[in-house]
Design an enzyme around this catalytic site. Structure first.
Site, PDB file in Angstrom:
ATOM      1  N   ARG A  50       0.843  -1.255  -0.064  1.00 43.89           N
ATOM      2  CA  ARG A  50       0.006   0.044  -0.060  1.00 43.89           C
ATOM      3  C   ARG A  50       0.926   1.230  -0.014  1.00 43.89           C
ATOM      4  O   ARG A  50       2.020   1.253   0.220  1.00 43.89           O
ATOM      5  CB  ARG A  50      -1.002   0.090   1.325  1.00 43.89           C
ATOM      6  CG  ARG A  50      -1.515  -1.084   1.542  1.00 43.89           C
ATOM      7  CD  ARG A  50      -3.022  -1.147   1.262  1.00 43.89           C
ATOM      8  NE  ARG A  50      -3.641  -2.286   1.418  1.00 43.89           N
ATOM      9  CZ  ARG A  50      -4.007  -3.034   2.261  1.00 43.89           C
ATOM     10  NH1 ARG A  50      -4.027  -2.366   3.728  1.00 43.89           N
ATOM     11  NH2 ARG A  50      -4.478  -4.354   2.438  1.00 43.89           N
ATOM     12  N   TYR A  80       5.913   5.061   0.698  1.00 45.34           N
ATOM     13  CA  TYR A  80       7.027   4.113   1.387  1.00 45.34           C
ATOM     14  C   TYR A  80       7.797   3.207   0.437  1.00 45.34           C
ATOM     15  O   TYR A  80       8.689   2.460   0.714  1.00 45.34           O
ATOM     16  CB  TYR A  80       6.208   3.198   2.299  1.00 45.34           C
ATOM     17  CG  TYR A  80       5.650   4.079   3.394  1.00 45.34           C
ATOM     18  CD1 TYR A  80       6.414   4.685   4.264  1.00 45.34           C
ATOM     19  CD2 TYR A  80       4.278   4.054   3.661  1.00 45.34           C
ATOM     20  CE1 TYR A  80       5.812   5.450   5.258  1.00 45.34           C
ATOM     21  CE2 TYR A  80       3.749   4.861   4.653  1.00 45.34           C
ATOM     22  CZ  TYR A  80       4.429   5.569   5.448  1.00 45.34           C
ATOM     23  OH  TYR A  80       4.079   6.288   6.627  1.00 45.34           O
ATOM     24  N   HIS A  93       5.786   8.330  17.485  1.00 38.34           N
ATOM     25  CA  HIS A  93       5.311   9.533  18.055  1.00 38.34           C
ATOM     26  C   HIS A  93       4.299   9.489  19.095  1.00 38.34           C
ATOM     27  O   HIS A  93       3.690  10.423  19.341  1.00 38.34           O
ATOM     28  CB  HIS A  93       4.262   9.953  16.921  1.00 38.34           C
ATOM     29  CG  HIS A  93       5.209   9.907  15.372  1.00 38.34           C
ATOM     30  ND1 HIS A  93       6.125  10.508  15.289  1.00 38.34           N
ATOM     31  CD2 HIS A  93       4.853   9.139  14.521  1.00 38.34           C
ATOM     32  CE1 HIS A  93       6.616  10.023  13.747  1.00 38.34           C
ATOM     33  NE2 HIS A  93       5.727   9.215  13.616  1.00 38.34           N
ATOM     34  N   GLU A 137      17.736   5.555  15.086  1.00 37.54           N
ATOM     35  CA  GLU A 137      16.287   5.646  14.839  1.00 37.54           C
ATOM     36  C   GLU A 137      16.200   5.747  13.270  1.00 37.54           C
ATOM     37  O   GLU A 137      17.121   6.621  12.765  1.00 37.54           O
ATOM     38  CB  GLU A 137      15.651   6.798  15.282  1.00 37.54           C
ATOM     39  CG  GLU A 137      14.373   7.198  15.115  1.00 37.54           C
ATOM     40  CD  GLU A 137      13.643   8.357  15.703  1.00 37.54           C
ATOM     41  OE1 GLU A 137      14.385   8.856  16.474  1.00 37.54           O
ATOM     42  OE2 GLU A 137      12.524   8.719  15.510  1.00 37.54           O
ATOM     43  N   SER A 170      10.191   7.622   5.186  1.00 35.14           N
ATOM     44  CA  SER A 170       9.810   8.825   4.938  1.00 35.14           C
ATOM     45  C   SER A 170      10.493   9.942   5.679  1.00 35.14           C
ATOM     46  O   SER A 170      11.057   9.830   6.602  1.00 35.14           O
ATOM     47  CB  SER A 170       8.178   9.203   4.876  1.00 35.14           C
ATOM     48  OG  SER A 170       7.981   8.971   6.338  1.00 35.14           O
ATOM     49  N   ARG A 178       3.753  14.063  13.130  1.00 33.39           N
ATOM     50  CA  ARG A 178       4.944  13.155  12.993  1.00 33.39           C
ATOM     51  C   ARG A 178       6.256  13.676  13.317  1.00 33.39           C
ATOM     52  O   ARG A 178       7.387  13.154  13.150  1.00 33.39           O
ATOM     53  CB  ARG A 178       4.823  12.763  11.577  1.00 33.39           C
ATOM     54  CG  ARG A 178       3.574  11.650  11.098  1.00 33.39           C
ATOM     55  CD  ARG A 178       4.113  11.112   9.803  1.00 33.39           C
ATOM     56  NE  ARG A 178       2.811  10.690   8.968  1.00 33.39           N
ATOM     57  CZ  ARG A 178       2.082   9.706   9.436  1.00 33.39           C
ATOM     58  NH1 ARG A 178       2.567   8.611  10.130  1.00 33.39           N
ATOM     59  NH2 ARG A 178       0.909   9.441   8.801  1.00 33.39           N
TER      60      ARG A 178
HETATM   61  O1  CA2 Z   1       8.469   6.884   7.294  1.00 37.77           O
HETATM   62  C1  CA2 Z   1       8.539   5.795   8.187  1.00 37.77           C
HETATM   63  O2  CA2 Z   1       9.279   4.941   8.147  1.00 37.77           O
HETATM   64  C2  CA2 Z   1       7.417   5.723   9.293  1.00 37.77           C
HETATM   65  O3  CA2 Z   1       8.213   5.231  10.394  1.00 37.77           O
HETATM   66  C3  CA2 Z   1       6.375   5.002   8.772  1.00 37.77           C
HETATM   67  C4  CA2 Z   1       5.333   4.915   9.829  1.00 37.77           C
HETATM   68  C5  CA2 Z   1       4.716   6.330  10.057  1.00 37.77           C
HETATM   69  O4  CA2 Z   1       3.827   6.121  11.096  1.00 37.77           O
HETATM   70  C6  CA2 Z   1       5.749   7.042  10.592  1.00 37.77           C
HETATM   71  O5  CA2 Z   1       5.429   8.407  10.798  1.00 37.77           O
HETATM   72  C7  CA2 Z   1       7.111   7.179   9.778  1.00 37.77           C
HETATM   73  C8  CA2 Z   1       4.071   4.018   9.127  1.00 37.77           C
HETATM   74  C9  CA2 Z   1       4.511   2.704   8.721  1.00 37.77           C
HETATM   75  C10 CA2 Z   1       3.373   2.288   7.912  1.00 37.77           C
HETATM   76  O6  CA2 Z   1       3.623   1.474   6.725  1.00 37.77           O
HETATM   77  C11 CA2 Z   1       3.001   1.356   5.679  1.00 37.77           C
HETATM   78  C12 CA2 Z   1       3.323   0.916   4.616  1.00 37.77           C
HETATM   79  C13 CA2 Z   1       2.849   0.527   3.596  1.00 37.77           C
HETATM   80  C14 CA2 Z   1       1.429   0.788   3.502  1.00 37.77           C
HETATM   81  C15 CA2 Z   1       0.797   1.266   4.750  1.00 37.77           C
HETATM   82  C16 CA2 Z   1       1.485   1.451   6.031  1.00 37.77           C
END
Ligand code: CA2
Length: 147
Positions: free
Chosen positions: A18, A23, A80, A98, A102, A111
């Site tokens: 997704r 991502y 967060h 860490e 993104s 975030r």
């Molecule tokens: O940017 C990053 O790696 C995050 O840690 C990803 C988290 C987000 O809540 C952080 O703010 C930043 C979300 C991970 C969810 O990953 C998904 C991947 C594909 C589809 C949906 C969610």
């Protein structure tokens, strides 16, 4: 041989399935394979764990103490919100880099705050999947005492 834990938090099992515009297209299995291959290049043994559960991530940090040299942590949304993860890292003193795929500072304001950042060696964000290998390099450099 040094040991690293690559620890991924909630929803990162959905990688590649997704929201590829945020991502990327690589799956978690792809990312983990990349980390293991990079570990081989660095001469570091790598274990990869993903959990959607905050307590399980806390348990992994506790178990890391004395069993691995350091952790690359993408705590996902718990970044967060989780004082528990903050306390686990502070309490165990396990070296943590860490990592975020993104650039969390270029996204929604909720975030921008990280509970991990104050107890991490440092943070890498915004470089997509490549960030994992950058984080491993940074962790190894820290462990080797480079400044
Ligand atoms: O940017 C990053 O790696 C995050 O840690 C990803 C988290 C987000 O809540 C952080 O703010 C930043 C979300 C991970 C969810 O990953 C998904 C991947 C594909 C589809 C949906 C969610």
């Amino acid at each position: 041989m040094r040991k690293m834990l690559i620890l991924n938090g909630p929803n990162l099992n959905l990688l590649g399935l997704r929201e590829p515009e945020i991502y990327g297209h690589r799956t978690l299995a792809n990312v983990e394979a990349l980390c293991v291959a990079h570990g081989e290049r660095l001469g570091v043994s790598v274990r990869c764990v993903q959990s959607n559960h905050e307590g399980a991530l806390v348990d992994e940090i506790h178990a890391a103490r004395g069993t691995v040299d350091g952790v690359v942590l993408n705590a996902g949304a718990y970044t967060h919100s989780s004082i528990a993860l903050h306390d686990a890292i502070a309490g165990t003193q396990v070296p943590v880099v860490e990592l975020h795929l993104s650039n969390i500072h270029a996204r929604e304001s909720f975030r921008h705050q990280s509970f991990i950042a104050p107890v991490a060696i440092g943070m890498i964000c915004g470089f997509g999947v490549r960030g994992y290998t950058l984080a491993m390099d940074a962790l190894l450099s820290h462990l080797e005492g480079d400044r």
